[in-house]
Design a protein around this motif. Structure first.
Motif, PDB file in Angstrom:
ATOM      1  N   HIS A   3       0.897  -1.199   0.013  1.00 25.81           N
ATOM      2  CA  HIS A   3       0.069   0.099   0.027  1.00 25.81           C
ATOM      3  C   HIS A   3       0.765   1.146  -0.016  1.00 25.81           C
ATOM      4  O   HIS A   3       1.945   1.286   0.734  1.00 25.81           O
ATOM      5  N   PRO A   4       0.470   2.186  -0.608  1.00 22.52           N
ATOM      6  CA  PRO A   4       1.247   3.637  -0.528  1.00 22.52           C
ATOM      7  C   PRO A   4       1.190   4.118   0.971  1.00 22.52           C
ATOM      8  O   PRO A   4       0.212   3.762   1.574  1.00 22.52           O
ATOM      9  N   ILE A  46      -7.501   2.654  -3.499  1.00 18.08           N
ATOM     10  CA  ILE A  46      -6.678   2.178  -4.669  1.00 18.08           C
ATOM     11  C   ILE A  46      -7.400   2.058  -5.809  1.00 18.08           C
ATOM     12  O   ILE A  46      -8.578   1.199  -5.472  1.00 18.08           O
ATOM     13  N   GLY A  50      -2.539   0.782 -11.405  1.00 17.53           N
ATOM     14  CA  GLY A  50      -1.380   0.506 -10.897  1.00 17.53           C
ATOM     15  C   GLY A  50      -0.613  -0.698 -11.300  1.00 17.53           C
ATOM     16  O   GLY A  50      -1.311  -1.648 -11.805  1.00 17.53           O
ATOM     17  N   ASP A  63       6.595  -0.260  -6.882  1.00 16.52           N
ATOM     18  CA  ASP A  63       5.240  -0.602  -7.414  1.00 16.52           C
ATOM     19  C   ASP A  63       4.601   0.781  -7.375  1.00 16.52           C
ATOM     20  O   ASP A  63       4.759   1.794  -6.807  1.00 16.52           O
ATOM     21  N   SER A  64       3.648   0.970  -8.481  1.00 15.55           N
ATOM     22  CA  SER A  64       2.861   1.974  -8.916  1.00 15.55           C
ATOM     23  C   SER A  64       1.408   1.941  -8.307  1.00 15.55           C
ATOM     24  O   SER A  64       0.771   0.972  -8.824  1.00 15.55           O
ATOM     25  N   PHE A  65       0.917   2.792  -7.763  1.00 11.22           N
ATOM     26  CA  PHE A  65      -0.242   2.891  -7.247  1.00 11.22           C
ATOM     27  C   PHE A  65      -1.015   4.101  -7.475  1.00 11.22           C
ATOM     28  O   PHE A  65      -0.623   5.208  -7.815  1.00 11.22           O
ATOM     29  N   LEU A  67      -4.449   6.167  -6.826  1.00  8.25           N
ATOM     30  CA  LEU A  67      -5.491   6.590  -5.499  1.00  8.25           C
ATOM     31  C   LEU A  67      -6.066   7.602  -5.707  1.00  8.25           C
ATOM     32  O   LEU A  67      -5.850   8.501  -6.596  1.00  8.25           O
ATOM     33  N   ASP A 118      -1.088   9.457  -8.186  1.00 13.95           N
ATOM     34  CA  ASP A 118      -0.145   8.412  -8.670  1.00 13.95           C
ATOM     35  C   ASP A 118       1.101   8.362  -7.967  1.00 13.95           C
ATOM     36  O   ASP A 118       1.703   9.570  -7.421  1.00 13.95           O
TER      37      ASP A 118
END
Length: 123
Positions: A3-4, A46, A50, A63-65, A67, A118
């Motif tokens: 998770h971010p 999310i 991503g 990792d790209s998320f 939101l 992002d």
């Protein structure tokens, strides 16, 4: 981390906690906001889009998320202040990529602002 770190980043920001409090900081994962909780508050989730940063020779290291952040408050001034504080806290760590809805809930009368982020998270 899967998770971010949006909560950690925002809860460490004095402008955010001045508006959303501490213990608890009223920034919740989407389904965790308490029913009938205190205003203002914000939720995040999310959204699809991503992915890991894939390489041919090695495992991903980022990792790209994507939101979505939604802010709710009792007035235009309050919802705007919270959205701006969250924006300012987040922009040092991630990219705001879309300004979304600004509206009023017909059921509750709560003011609402939405935006998308992002976030690249190093493993």
């Amino acid at each position: 981390m899967m998770h971010p770190p949006i909560f950690d980043v925002c809860a460490a920001d004095a402008a955010v906690t001045a508006l959303l409090g501490t213990d608890p900081t009223r920034l919740w994962p989407f389904d965790d906001a308490p029913q009938g909780g205190a205003l203002p508050y914000a939720v995040w989730q999310i959204i699809p889009g991503g992915s890991p940063e894939n390489y041919l020779a090695d495992r991903p290291d980022v990792d790209s998320f994507m939101l979505q952040v939604d802010v709710y408050a009792g007035s235009v001034a309050s919802v705007t202040a919270v959205a701006e504080a969250l924006r300012d806290a987040i922009e040092g760590h991630a990219y705001i990529v879309r300004w979304g809805a600004q509206d009023t809930s017909p059921e509750t009368g709560h003011r609402h602002i939405s935006f998308d982020v992002d976030w690249m998270v190093h493993r």
